[in-house]
Design an enzyme around this catalytic site. Structure first.
Site, PDB file in Angstrom:
ATOM      1  N   ARG A  83      43.314  16.925 -15.902  1.00 22.32           N
ATOM      2  CA  ARG A  83      42.000  16.977 -16.537  1.00 22.32           C
ATOM      3  C   ARG A  83      42.195  16.748 -18.032  1.00 22.32           C
ATOM      4  O   ARG A  83      43.243  17.083 -18.596  1.00 22.32           O
ATOM      5  CB  ARG A  83      41.339  18.335 -16.308  1.00 22.32           C
ATOM      6  CG  ARG A  83      41.121  18.709 -14.845  1.00 22.32           C
ATOM      7  CD  ARG A  83      40.549  20.113 -14.735  1.00 22.32           C
ATOM      8  NE  ARG A  83      40.305  20.501 -13.345  1.00 22.32           N
ATOM      9  CZ  ARG A  83      41.191  21.131 -12.581  1.00 22.32           C
ATOM     10  NH1 ARG A  83      42.388  21.434 -13.066  1.00 22.32           N
ATOM     11  NH2 ARG A  83      40.887  21.458 -11.338  1.00 22.32           N
ATOM     12  N   LYS A 120      42.183  25.444 -14.151  1.00 26.91           N
ATOM     13  CA  LYS A 120      41.100  26.416 -14.116  1.00 26.91           C
ATOM     14  C   LYS A 120      41.619  27.779 -13.694  1.00 26.91           C
ATOM     15  O   LYS A 120      42.500  27.887 -12.849  1.00 26.91           O
ATOM     16  CB  LYS A 120      40.013  25.939 -13.148  1.00 26.91           C
ATOM     17  CG  LYS A 120      39.308  24.667 -13.600  1.00 26.91           C
ATOM     18  CD  LYS A 120      38.211  24.269 -12.635  1.00 26.91           C
ATOM     19  CE  LYS A 120      37.471  23.031 -13.134  1.00 26.91           C
ATOM     20  NZ  LYS A 120      36.400  22.605 -12.201  1.00 26.91           N
ATOM     21  N   HIS A 177      37.837  11.438 -16.585  1.00 30.57           N
ATOM     22  CA  HIS A 177      37.827  11.906 -15.204  1.00 30.57           C
ATOM     23  C   HIS A 177      37.964  10.743 -14.226  1.00 30.57           C
ATOM     24  O   HIS A 177      38.428  10.936 -13.094  1.00 30.57           O
ATOM     25  CB  HIS A 177      36.544  12.692 -14.927  1.00 30.57           C
ATOM     26  CG  HIS A 177      36.785  13.959 -14.170  1.00 30.57           C
ATOM     27  ND1 HIS A 177      37.578  14.987 -14.655  1.00 30.57           N
ATOM     28  CD2 HIS A 177      36.364  14.364 -12.946  1.00 30.57           C
ATOM     29  CE1 HIS A 177      37.612  15.961 -13.776  1.00 30.57           C
ATOM     30  NE2 HIS A 177      36.891  15.614 -12.725  1.00 30.57           N
ATOM     31  N   ARG A 212      41.497  10.470 -13.432  1.00 33.06           N
ATOM     32  CA  ARG A 212      41.896  11.529 -12.490  1.00 33.06           C
ATOM     33  C   ARG A 212      41.485  11.142 -11.066  1.00 33.06           C
ATOM     34  O   ARG A 212      42.269  11.285 -10.129  1.00 33.06           O
ATOM     35  CB  ARG A 212      41.247  12.845 -12.911  1.00 33.06           C
ATOM     36  CG  ARG A 212      41.504  14.035 -11.981  1.00 33.06           C
ATOM     37  CD  ARG A 212      40.980  15.298 -12.663  1.00 33.06           C
ATOM     38  NE  ARG A 212      40.799  16.413 -11.754  1.00 33.06           N
ATOM     39  CZ  ARG A 212      41.748  17.280 -11.411  1.00 33.06           C
ATOM     40  NH1 ARG A 212      42.977  17.103 -11.895  1.00 33.06           N
ATOM     41  NH2 ARG A 212      41.498  18.290 -10.601  1.00 33.06           N
ATOM     42  N   HIS A 235      43.610  21.759  -7.145  1.00 35.02           N
ATOM     43  CA  HIS A 235      42.437  22.232  -6.417  1.00 35.02           C
ATOM     44  C   HIS A 235      42.769  23.518  -5.665  1.00 35.02           C
ATOM     45  O   HIS A 235      43.812  23.616  -5.025  1.00 35.02           O
ATOM     46  CB  HIS A 235      41.967  21.186  -5.403  1.00 35.02           C
ATOM     47  CG  HIS A 235      41.287  20.011  -6.023  1.00 35.02           C
ATOM     48  ND1 HIS A 235      41.135  18.795  -5.374  1.00 35.02           N
ATOM     49  CD2 HIS A 235      40.703  19.854  -7.240  1.00 35.02           C
ATOM     50  CE1 HIS A 235      40.493  17.955  -6.162  1.00 35.02           C
ATOM     51  NE2 HIS A 235      40.227  18.564  -7.303  1.00 35.02           N
ATOM     52  N   TYR A 250      38.246  12.717  -1.370  1.00 37.13           N
ATOM     53  CA  TYR A 250      38.899  11.462  -1.730  1.00 37.13           C
ATOM     54  C   TYR A 250      39.266  10.651  -0.497  1.00 37.13           C
ATOM     55  O   TYR A 250      39.376   9.432  -0.555  1.00 37.13           O
ATOM     56  CB  TYR A 250      40.156  11.733  -2.563  1.00 37.13           C
ATOM     57  CG  TYR A 250      39.861  12.299  -3.920  1.00 37.13           C
ATOM     58  CD1 TYR A 250      39.488  11.477  -4.970  1.00 37.13           C
ATOM     59  CD2 TYR A 250      39.940  13.661  -4.158  1.00 37.13           C
ATOM     60  CE1 TYR A 250      39.206  11.998  -6.219  1.00 37.13           C
ATOM     61  CE2 TYR A 250      39.665  14.194  -5.400  1.00 37.13           C
ATOM     62  CZ  TYR A 250      39.300  13.363  -6.425  1.00 37.13           C
ATOM     63  OH  TYR A 250      39.017  13.883  -7.656  1.00 37.13           O
TER      64      TYR A 250
END
Length: 319
Positions: free
Chosen positions: A162, A191, A263, A266, A289, A298
């Site tokens: 990110r 995150k 992004h 990414r 994730h 994806y």
């Protein structure tokens, strides 16, 4: 229009603050995620107060359902939300009620059977490998800032990081120069402050190494000793906005007319790995994730590609 961040000191407001404190300390949510939760739940507080339901024990399923409708229609006096934003808000409300039930604040969970509005599935945007290469090679590496720009863009595509993770890196977070120790790696903090190790491809490793040897020292000489990997022209840490501008400039120079954001690189990283045969769980780990479900979107992109190739190539694919 009322302010959803205003809040009050009523009983529900106090309990919401307790929940947000729990999410911050126990769950380690990022500042941005926590701010979104706070904004959504304060809108919920305001709605409950307007219905005379400022008592957690008296909130019913009907109250929660009415709020779910209000955030879409705007009938509670706030802005109407898109289905995706409304879904995020209802997820926050469901988490709040689940927490209250588990903590014994309420006897039951009135939000348990209230579901977010259906959203159309937005597939990640990816660009072809050839266009990625054109963008990367459009950067002029004849200056220190140009070497930084090339290193940054190569790094983003090579690692799937990110943009916030990339600009937040310090020099000590990346190892690119000692080939005897194996492939280059970087420690990314995603995150919830979760760390992960991600390989750095040879093109990106060489670009970062060249920047560290030549470009970064020149930029660092203008600053006050920042540990940041990617520096701005004043020797301080590069901002997200500046990183976006770097990509925009390179995209224009490459003659790529579609919209490309950090992004996008990414998304392209993930899509190209899956198209190359990578396991979805490996890609999940590389992207950071929490759930493989997030990564599996994806696979829909690559399935679309397969269908297009099949339709174009098979002699009996079309009537």
């Amino acid at each position: 229009m009322p302010d959803p961040a205003a809040g009050d000191d009523g009983p529900v407001a106090v309990l919401v603050r307790d929940y947000l404190q729990h999410m911050s300390v126990e769950r380690g949510l990022s500042a941005n995620t926590l701010a979104a939760y706070r904004r959504d739940l304060r809108r919920y507080e305001s709605f409950l107060v307007s219905r005379g339901a400022d008592d957690a024990a008296r909130i019913t399923r009907h109250d929660v359902s009415a709020f779910a409708q209000a955030v879409v229609s705007g009938e509670d006096g706030f802005s109407r939300l898109s289905p995706r934003s409304a879904a995020r808000t209802i997820v926050a409300v469901r988490g709040l009620h689940r927490f209250w039930a588990l903590e014994g604040v309420t006897d039951g969970d009135p939000a348990r059977d209230v579901h977010p509005p259906m959203t159309g599935q937005r597939l990640p945007k990816a660009i072809p490998v050839a266009e990625v290469v054109r963008i990367l090679e459009a950067v002029d590496v004849g200056t220190p800032s140009g070497q930084r720009d090339r290193a940054l863009l190569e790094f983003l595509y090579s690692t799937g990081a990110r943009i916030s993770e990339a600009v937040g890196l310090d020099v000590d977070d990346v190892s690119v120069s000692d080939a005897l120790e194996g492939p280059a790696v970087v420690r990314l903090t995603g995150k919830g402050s979760k760390e992960r190790l991600v390989p750095v491809g040879s093109f990106a490793a060489r670009a970062v190494d060249a920047y560290l040897v030549q470009g970064r020292p020149a930029l660092a000489a203008k600053g006050k000793g920042s540990p940041a990997l990617f520096l701005n022209t004043r020797g301080g840490r590069l901002s997200r906005q500046s990183a976006w501008s770097i990509l925009k400039t390179a995209t224009e120079r490459a003659g790529v007319t579609r919209e490309v954001s950090p992004h996008t690189l990414r998304h392209s990283f993930a899509t190209h790995l899956l198209e190359g045969g990578a396991d979805v769980r490996v890609v999940q780990e590389l992207l950071g994730h929490a759930s493989v479900t997030t990564t599996q979107v994806y696979t829909l992109v690559t399935a679309d590609t397969l269908r297009e190739v099949y339709a174009a190539a098979h002699p009996r694919a079309r009537a």
